[in-house]
Design a protein around this motif. Structure first.
Motif, PDB file in Angstrom:
ATOM      1  N   THR A   1      13.991  30.847  11.498  1.00 25.98           N
ATOM      2  CA  THR A   1      15.050  30.260  12.317  1.00 25.98           C
ATOM      3  C   THR A   1      14.709  30.531  13.780  1.00 25.98           C
ATOM      4  N   GLN A   2      15.566  30.072  14.677  1.00 26.14           N
ATOM      5  CA  GLN A   2      15.330  30.196  16.116  1.00 26.14           C
ATOM      6  C   GLN A   2      14.016  29.518  16.496  1.00 26.14           C
ATOM      7  N   LEU A   3      13.769  28.382  15.849  1.00 28.16           N
ATOM      8  CA  LEU A   3      12.552  27.617  16.090  1.00 28.16           C
ATOM      9  C   LEU A   3      12.886  26.331  16.824  1.00 28.16           C
TER      10      LEU A   3
ATOM     11  N   TYR B   1      23.170  16.517  15.346  1.00 23.58           N
ATOM     12  CA  TYR B   1      22.088  15.976  16.162  1.00 23.58           C
ATOM     13  C   TYR B   1      20.966  16.973  16.411  1.00 23.58           C
ATOM     14  N   GLU B   2      21.304  18.287  16.406  1.00 17.35           N
ATOM     15  CA  GLU B   2      20.272  19.273  16.740  1.00 17.35           C
ATOM     16  C   GLU B   2      19.453  19.712  15.538  1.00 17.35           C
ATOM     17  N   GLU B   3      19.909  19.367  14.309  1.00 22.49           N
ATOM     18  CA  GLU B   3      19.240  19.884  13.121  1.00 22.49           C
ATOM     19  C   GLU B   3      17.763  19.549  13.080  1.00 22.49           C
ATOM     20  N   GLY B   4      17.448  18.338  13.404  1.00 27.06           N
ATOM     21  CA  GLY B   4      16.078  17.874  13.270  1.00 27.06           C
ATOM     22  C   GLY B   4      15.110  18.481  14.256  1.00 27.06           C
ATOM     23  N   ARG B   5      15.596  19.198  15.270  1.00 28.78           N
ATOM     24  CA  ARG B   5      14.699  19.782  16.276  1.00 28.78           C
ATOM     25  C   ARG B   5      14.722  21.304  16.304  1.00 28.78           C
ATOM     26  N   LEU B   6      15.518  21.934  15.460  1.00 25.35           N
ATOM     27  CA  LEU B   6      15.615  23.391  15.460  1.00 25.35           C
ATOM     28  C   LEU B   6      15.195  23.954  14.106  1.00 25.35           C
ATOM     29  N   SER B   7      14.100  23.454  13.587  1.00 24.27           N
ATOM     30  CA  SER B   7      13.637  23.841  12.261  1.00 24.27           C
ATOM     31  C   SER B   7      12.114  23.842  12.230  1.00 24.27           C
ATOM     32  N   GLY B   8      11.565  24.625  11.317  1.00 24.66           N
ATOM     33  CA  GLY B   8      10.118  24.615  11.123  1.00 24.66           C
ATOM     34  C   GLY B   8       9.671  23.663  10.048  1.00 24.66           C
ATOM     35  N   ASP B   9      10.620  23.034   9.343  1.00 26.53           N
ATOM     36  CA  ASP B   9      10.285  22.123   8.252  1.00 26.53           C
ATOM     37  C   ASP B   9      10.223  20.683   8.749  1.00 26.53           C
ATOM     38  N   LEU B  10       9.172  19.973   8.346  1.00 28.44           N
ATOM     39  CA  LEU B  10       8.965  18.587   8.758  1.00 28.44           C
ATOM     40  C   LEU B  10       8.683  17.730   7.531  1.00 28.44           C
ATOM     41  N   VAL B  11       9.201  16.513   7.529  1.00 25.55           N
ATOM     42  CA  VAL B  11       8.857  15.516   6.523  1.00 25.55           C
ATOM     43  C   VAL B  11       8.345  14.288   7.256  1.00 25.55           C
TER      44      VAL B  11
ATOM     45  N   LYS C   1       0.838  -1.192   0.000  1.00 27.40           N
ATOM     46  CA  LYS C   1       0.000   0.000   0.000  1.00 27.40           C
ATOM     47  C   LYS C   1       0.880   1.252   0.000  1.00 27.40           C
ATOM     48  N   PRO C   2       0.385   2.352  -0.571  1.00 28.39           N
ATOM     49  CA  PRO C   2       1.193   3.572  -0.614  1.00 28.39           C
ATOM     50  C   PRO C   2       1.316   4.217   0.764  1.00 28.39           C
ATOM     51  N   THR C   3       2.361   4.975   0.921  1.00 25.99           N
ATOM     52  CA  THR C   3       2.554   5.829   2.099  1.00 25.99           C
ATOM     53  C   THR C   3       2.549   7.277   1.631  1.00 25.99           C
ATOM     54  N   LEU C   4       1.841   8.126   2.358  1.00 28.80           N
ATOM     55  CA  LEU C   4       1.828   9.541   2.026  1.00 28.80           C
ATOM     56  C   LEU C   4       3.090  10.198   2.589  1.00 28.80           C
ATOM     57  N   ILE C   5       3.786  10.964   1.765  1.00 29.60           N
ATOM     58  CA  ILE C   5       4.935  11.742   2.207  1.00 29.60           C
ATOM     59  C   ILE C   5       4.483  13.195   2.305  1.00 29.60           C
ATOM     60  N   ALA C   6       4.502  13.740   3.507  1.00 26.10           N
ATOM     61  CA  ALA C   6       4.022  15.104   3.740  1.00 26.10           C
ATOM     62  C   ALA C   6       5.176  15.986   4.186  1.00 26.10           C
ATOM     63  N   TYR C   7       5.492  16.963   3.365  1.00 25.19           N
ATOM     64  CA  TYR C   7       6.488  17.969   3.730  1.00 25.19           C
ATOM     65  C   TYR C   7       5.729  19.249   4.066  1.00 25.19           C
ATOM     66  N   VAL C   8       5.859  19.709   5.303  1.00 26.88           N
ATOM     67  CA  VAL C   8       5.160  20.905   5.755  1.00 26.88           C
ATOM     68  C   VAL C   8       6.142  21.777   6.524  1.00 26.88           C
ATOM     69  N   GLY C   9       6.242  23.055   6.126  1.00 23.26           N
ATOM     70  CA  GLY C   9       7.138  23.992   6.796  1.00 23.26           C
ATOM     71  C   GLY C   9       6.352  25.095   7.478  1.00 23.26           C
ATOM     72  N   PHE C  10       6.667  25.350   8.746  1.00 23.60           N
ATOM     73  CA  PHE C  10       5.992  26.385   9.522  1.00 23.60           C
ATOM     74  C   PHE C  10       6.956  27.537   9.799  1.00 23.60           C
ATOM     75  N   ALA C  11       6.387  28.709  10.039  1.00 22.16           N
ATOM     76  CA  ALA C  11       7.183  29.884  10.413  1.00 22.16           C
ATOM     77  C   ALA C  11       6.454  30.633  11.518  1.00 22.16           C
ATOM     78  N   PRO C  12       6.368  30.037  12.717  1.00 20.21           N
ATOM     79  CA  PRO C  12       5.652  30.692  13.811  1.00 20.21           C
ATOM     80  C   PRO C  12       6.250  32.058  14.142  1.00 20.21           C
ATOM     81  N   ASP C  13       5.373  33.005  14.447  1.00 19.70           N
ATOM     82  CA  ASP C  13       5.792  34.393  14.699  1.00 19.70           C
ATOM     83  C   ASP C  13       6.550  34.965  13.512  1.00 19.70           C
ATOM     84  N   ARG C  14       6.310  34.406  12.321  1.00 19.91           N
ATOM     85  CA  ARG C  14       6.935  34.833  11.068  1.00 19.91           C
ATOM     86  C   ARG C  14       8.456  34.686  11.123  1.00 19.91           C
ATOM     87  N   GLN C  15       8.911  33.655  11.818  1.00 18.70           N
ATOM     88  CA  GLN C  15      10.340  33.347  11.929  1.00 18.70           C
ATOM     89  C   GLN C  15      10.653  32.077  11.155  1.00 18.70           C
TER      90      GLN C  15
END
Length: 729
Positions: free
Chosen positions: A168-170, A227-237, A152-166
């Motif tokens: 970086t520093q996320l 190690y910190e890259e994956g937790r200091l970003s607004g982009d998610l896959v 069965k297929p898997t959906l790949i969802a790439y979603v990027g957020f910019a809270p407070d219009r930022q």
């Protein structure tokens, strides 16, 4: 839109003749929205938030969706940096934006967007629905075949957020089947009805990529594996399991000072659980349909009502104030921004809605009351209204025409904004006063009393408004359009249930303005001048000024904004307190409308409509001549309709000639017409090759379109079949 995105787009589109590189365009696709959340669904399925001016929350900045179908005998190829990661160049991931979009439309008369993607024999149907502050994107994959071994297929969802219009520093917080992205006040939540098989953070475009010559495809892979890259970003896959043929994503931007984490997660989970399949989304969309759209969809209301009222609703904040259009140029590279409330545009929209409501009983009483309440609360101490405000709360917004709030003169002030608001409030009080609660009725009366003083203060002794900025905000002078808004405002005030002294003053001023309109007449061209130019006024960006050496000079260029004179004269003619329009003025209005419409008309193999004014070079790119504007074309239709009605009231046989003109121009901006997008939206402008440009949809022409249909219908001059036939041609 963040700077990295703008520069990436710049690289992708620089050098194009009919696109401005670095903008976030909405000229294709449709919007879903509710309660201030405004989500654009591109025709390729990408979603992005445009609701910051309406809610103060930024939400989704970028997105991309794909499918992964892998045989069990052949593992998915992934980055060496992170086994299990689905990269943008993964041969097993097919991105839906690479598929053919065979159809995109609204589900019936709701605000749910349905997008059909097809590749070969496979089809995926995407449903986008906004419920209050949450947005749901559901993918129906029943039209897909499984992998060779039944995978069965898997959906790949790439979603990027910019809270407070930022961008970086996320930071990110993981909560079972949800992720929270935050900066300070804004916390954006992302979840799935079927959970995540994997969820990874991605960093933004690197400096060397920003400086490089080529655009960067997103999502980016993990790079150094820090190690910190994956937790200091607004982009998610995320890898989202497809169950029972579907998958549903939920996003929820929140203000942490108002909504706690547990409450947000609870709402996210409840929404995901309740909308896990197509039937649930369809039911939710139909249940969420407003009473206004329900009424607009009934048989006795014209077909244009649903798309027009839907657009106006999408652009509205909970306060009732509306942004001019989606803010496609947030860095002000090519414009001064569109995500604000202009009282000219908003006041005109309110009056157009009031007119249409009187004809079709569209259940807009709450809309009228909300608009009136905010106009009362945003009025300045001198009785005027400021250049522009934030729609979400009415606070002063950045602008260039706040002259009456500054210590300088009043030239950097747009008096027509005050005239437009007064015209609406006076008509509302006269036509719907019995429907208003006592408090609002009192507020409106006080506001109109102050506004009358403000109008009088900016009316010169000769009966026309003082030198100020124009409707297009690119010139200074004493404009025909500004004069029209004053004539309309005074005429409506003269009939409003205000004090006797106020009515008497308004009547006197209306008569004075009516007489002074003749000062703008240019017999050589048979039109009313665009403006009288004061040579001592500061220079403006338009230098084509006639007779600059004269003590005062008339600028006789044709300008679509001068068509507002017709509606103002009709209001004056219908007022019980003022004189009727005389035969000489009728002849001059006939000449003015005919000459202006014919002179501004532009037709190419791709489009037909009216340009804004002679010599207009704004946003022409490489075209070399003026562009067609939907506002101008709709204004032409409305002016012709108003003139037809005015002539009919005077038993003038020329009425039918202008009714026919109105129907033709109306067909150009009707759904399916030359100036309507495939989704039924009216962009602000078009290039000659048919490329739409600038804010899309623009609220002003949508309200104008609806009001023109209503005016023709009320006057017995609307031939629906001929309008639709012309649009189809």
């Amino acid at each position: 839109m963040q700077l990295r995105d703008a520069l990436n787009d710049y690289k992708r589109h620089r050098g194009e003749a009919a696109r401005f590189p670095g903008e976030r365009r909405t000229t294709r696709g449709l919007f879903a929205g509710d309660a201030g959340r405004l989500v654009h669904v591109d025709s390729d399925g990408r979603v992005r938030d445009f609701g910051y001016p309406l809610s103060g929350l930024n939400g989704i900045e970028r997105s991309r969706f794909g499918l992964c179908v892998a045989d069990s005998s052949e593992p998915v190829e992934t980055s060496d940096a992170d086994p299990g990661e689905a990269d943008s160049d993964d041969p097993h991931v097919t991105w839906l934006d690479d598929w053919e979009t065979v159809e995109q439309s609204y589900h019936a008369d709701t605000a749910m967007v349905v997008t059909r993607h097809r590749a070969g024999d496979g089809e995926v149907v995407q449903y986008d629905l906004t419920l209050d502050d949450a947005h749901l994107t559901h993918f129906d994959c029943d039209g897909l075949t499984a992998g060779d071994d039944g995978t069965k297929p898997t959906l790949i969802a790439y979603v990027g957020f910019a809270p407070d219009r930022q961008e970086t520093q996320l930071g990110q917080l993981r909560h079972d089947d949800a992720c929270e992205v935050f900066h300070a006040d804004e916390h954006d939540f992302f979840g799935s009805a079927t959970g995540f098989a994997d969820l990874q953070g991605r960093v933004p475009i690197r400096f060397e990529e920003v400086l490089g010559p080529d655009a960067v495809d997103l999502p980016r892979p993990l790079t150094e594996g820090r190690y910190e890259e994956g937790r200091l970003s607004g982009d998610l896959v995320g890898e989202v399991p497809v169950e029972s043929g579907g998958a549903t994503l939920v996003t929820l931007p929140t203000d942490a000072t108002e909504t706690g984490r547990e409450a947000a997660l609870g709402r996210l989970t409840a929404l995901a659980d309740a909308h896990h399949d197509t039937d649930a989304l369809v039911t939710a969309a139909e249940n969420a349909r407003s009473d206004v759209l329900r009424r607009a969809s009934e048989d006795d209301v014209p077909d244009t009502a649903v798309p027009d009222l839907r657009v106006v609703s999408l652009l509205s904040a909970e306060t009732g104030l509306r942004i001019a259009g989606p803010d496609f140029d947030p860095f002000y590279v090519y414009s001064g921004g569109y995500g604000y409330t202009w009282f000219r545009d908003d006041g005109e929209i309110s009056r157009f809605l009031l007119s249409a409501d009187a004809t079709y009983d569209l259940a807009l009483a709450d809309w009228h009351a909300r608009s009136a309440r905010m106009y009362c609360r945003t009025q300045c101490a001198d009785g005027s209204w400021p250049h522009r405000v934030w729609a979400r709360d009415g606070r002063l917004a950045p602008g260039w025409a706040h002259g009456r709030l500054e210590a300088g003169d009043d030239v950097d002030y747009q008096a027509d904004q005050t005239g437009s608001v007064v015209g609406f409030l006076a008509e509302l009080l006269a036509e719907r006063g019995d429907d208003l609660d006592a408090d609002l009725d009192g507020e409106i009366r006080e506001t109109l009393a102050d506004a009358l003083a403000g109008l009088d203060e900016t009316l010169a002794e000769d009966g026309r408004p003082i030198t100020c900025q124009n409707a297009w905000e690119n010139m200074t002078g004493r404009f025909a359009h500004t004069t029209a808004t004053f004539l309309d405002a005074y005429a409506r005030l003269a009939d409003a249930p205000v004090s006797g002294a106020a009515r008497e003053q308004a009547t006197e001023s209306a008569e004075s303005v009516y007489d002074a309109v003749d000062d703008l007449w240019v017999p050589e061209r048979g039109v009313f001048a665009l403006r009288e130019h004061d040579p001592e006024a500061p220079p403006d960006q338009d230098h084509a000024t006639a007779g600059a050496d004269d003590e005062s000079a008339l600028d006789d260029r044709l300008d679509s904004s001068t068509l507002a004179l017709v509606g103002a004269h009709r209001a004056y003619d219908e007022s019980d307190a003022t004189r009727s329009v005389d035969s000489e003025r009728l002849d001059r209005l006939v000449s003015h409308v005919e000459t202006t419409i014919e002179g501004l008309h532009r037709e190419t193999p791709e489009i037909e409509g009216l340009i804004r004014f002679e010599g207009d070079d704004w946003r022409t790119r490489t075209q070399g001549r003026e562009k067609v504007w939907t506002v101008s074309t709709a204004w032409g239709a409305n002016a012709a309709a108003e003139l037809a009605g005015l002539l009919a009231e005077h038993d003038d046989p020329r009425a039918e000639r202008f009714a026919e003109r109105a129907r033709h121009l109306l067909s150009l901006v009707s759904v399916g017409g030359a100036l309507s997008t495939a989704g039924g939206y009216l962009p602000e402008q078009f290039f000659d090759d048919g490329t739409p440009d600038s804010a899309t949809p623009l609220g002003w022409p949508h309200a104008l379109r609806l009001a023109t249909v209503a005016r023709l219908d009320a006057d017995g001059l609307l031939d629906v079949d001929s309008v639709e036939a012309l649009a189809d041609d």
